[in-house]
Scaffold this motif. Sequence first.
Motif, PDB file in Angstrom:
ATOM      1  N   PHE A 199      -1.655   0.098   9.112  1.00  6.89           N
ATOM      2  CA  PHE A 199      -1.730  -1.077   8.225  1.00  6.89           C
ATOM      3  C   PHE A 199      -1.574  -2.363   9.032  1.00  6.89           C
ATOM      4  CE2 PHE A 199       0.410   1.678   4.704  1.00  6.89           C
ATOM      5  CZ  PHE A 199      -0.767   2.365   4.518  1.00  6.89           C
ATOM      6  N   LEU A 213      -5.531   1.915   3.340  1.00  6.65           N
ATOM      7  CA  LEU A 213      -5.372   0.637   2.667  1.00  6.65           C
ATOM      8  C   LEU A 213      -6.659   0.389   1.894  1.00  6.65           C
ATOM      9  CD1 LEU A 213      -2.919  -1.389   3.681  1.00  6.65           C
ATOM     10  CD2 LEU A 213      -4.812  -2.798   4.240  1.00  6.65           C
ATOM     11  N   HIS A 231      -5.677  -3.316  -2.288  1.00  8.69           N
ATOM     12  CA  HIS A 231      -4.572  -3.851  -1.489  1.00  8.69           C
ATOM     13  C   HIS A 231      -5.018  -5.093  -0.725  1.00  8.69           C
ATOM     14  CE1 HIS A 231      -3.350   0.513  -1.830  1.00  8.69           C
ATOM     15  NE2 HIS A 231      -2.405  -0.141  -2.466  1.00  8.69           N
ATOM     16  N   PRO A 239       0.825  -1.207   0.000  1.00 11.31           N
ATOM     17  CA  PRO A 239       0.000   0.000   0.000  1.00 11.31           C
ATOM     18  C   PRO A 239       0.861   1.260   0.000  1.00 11.31           C
ATOM     19  CG  PRO A 239       0.138  -0.868   2.216  1.00 11.31           C
ATOM     20  CD  PRO A 239       0.878  -1.841   1.328  1.00 11.31           C
TER      21      PRO A 239
END
Length: 518
Positions: free
Chosen positions: A191, A79, A83, A73
């Motif tokens: 993430f 995100l 992704h 990403p």
Amino acid sequence: KKSGPEIAKELACVIKKPSFIKSINIAGPYINFFVNYEKLAKNLLQKIYAEKGSYGKQNIGKNKTIVMDISSPNIAKPLGIGHLRSTVIGGSLYKIYKALGYKTISINHLGDWGTQFGKLIYAYKNWGNLKDLRKNPIKHLLFLYVKFHQEVKDNPKLDDLAREEFQKLENNDKKNLEMWKEFRRLSLEEFDKIYKILKIRFDSYNGEAFYVSKLEKALEVLKKKTETKMSEGALIVDLDDYGMPPFFAIKSNGTSSYHLRDLAAALYRFDQYKPEKLLYVVGIDQKLHFEQLFKVLDLMGMNKNRFVHVDFGMFAFKDGKMSTREGKTIALEEVLDESIKLSKKILEEKKSQIKNIDDTAKKIGIGAVIFNDLSTDRIRNVIFDWSKMLSFDGDSSVYLQYTYVRCCSILEKAKKEQKLSPEINVGFEYKSKEEIALIKQLSLFQEMIIKSAETYKPSYLANYLIDLAKVFNEFYNNCRVLSGTEKEMKNKVLLVFCVSQVIKNGLALLGIETVDKM
Ligand code: ARG
């Protein structure tokens, strides 16, 4: 150019007869194989029983390495669902290749470099603040990014200022570097929350920035091995002869390009890991980028068969729900949360008696999102249709998890009522067409793992499991497991055990967990 019967005759002579084949005969252009089901069942079920969680593992990849570029990403952006596809497809291929004995390396090629960071740094210096950044990093960074694009409309000079900030960053300006580091660190923390939910690990987080120090060398090799030229202030490789726009190494403003960073990454990875193959699990919208990259690598004398763009289609929602304001990116966290919530509701409606309902709902909900993706041929667009994704009797992971639960409860009942546990000193005399069908289906598991790896499509494995569950449910509906002689019951109990084990191992290769009760 031989005739069919001739080919059949020749083939039949050279085929090495596996032990579970009774006989081979030729009928014109056909070769018929007669299966000794007792033998097949014995070989197969004994192996599954003995290897349990390891069943499916093979060693065709011994001493070979596969490197895969997955998830990847962009820092400072949410995100996206694209992704998610890369993470899920790549995550499954990682497990599949590992099961085949390959050494596997997953690299999260973070988008952490490029002119956009100049914009972000400019925006942060002018409109940002540390408090908001720390509180909700991606939200604040996205706000800054959007704000920059609004402001630049009235004041085009901002573009130059942003470029200057990026150049300063490329020249290791201390303040800019610090800011960039903080953006990167905080984004990665966000993430990681999702990666944790999906239970995905990466062997490396070397993103685009990692290759900045390797660009000069890559450029040197590029200039030596291909014909580079200047065009309107940019350094390019002309790909006109191959029907493609030019490969931009250095942009006209003097900064490095996404192309060049990928080139440096490819060279580095080859040097570092000596891989058999280098996979790029990236959406189909970057098809041209990879075609150009691979062409340039080819011109540089690298074996182009080693590079594979494992591309995939996009997402669509059937009911139009859950599209976000920006339209383009759909926040992944929302999708997973929604799926878990819906799963819990379904369990409650079914008056599930389980104690750990939240934990189970999580496994079902996350599994549904993963399976919906992986059961679709990756080239096609994935359709989000909650009712199908969470259906107990459709082509869903819930159906597989439910079938697994059914197997578990049969095994539990066998133990309780008949004192029977799966064991391997049984007769292996399977006669009914349902049992034979089940044995046939079970015998395809290892092959399906190979097929998924060869085509980079976990969808083969996913759909194989659905077929297995269907054949099993045929068997369950027509053959009472706990009836007949003790020998017959023992045979069936072993068969049920093996089905449950293959479903469990297969789902694990897709990155989905089973539950014992629902
Ligand atoms: N960061 C890119 C994006 O989100 C994907 C990177 C894919 N990997 C690569 N080696 N280019 O669009």
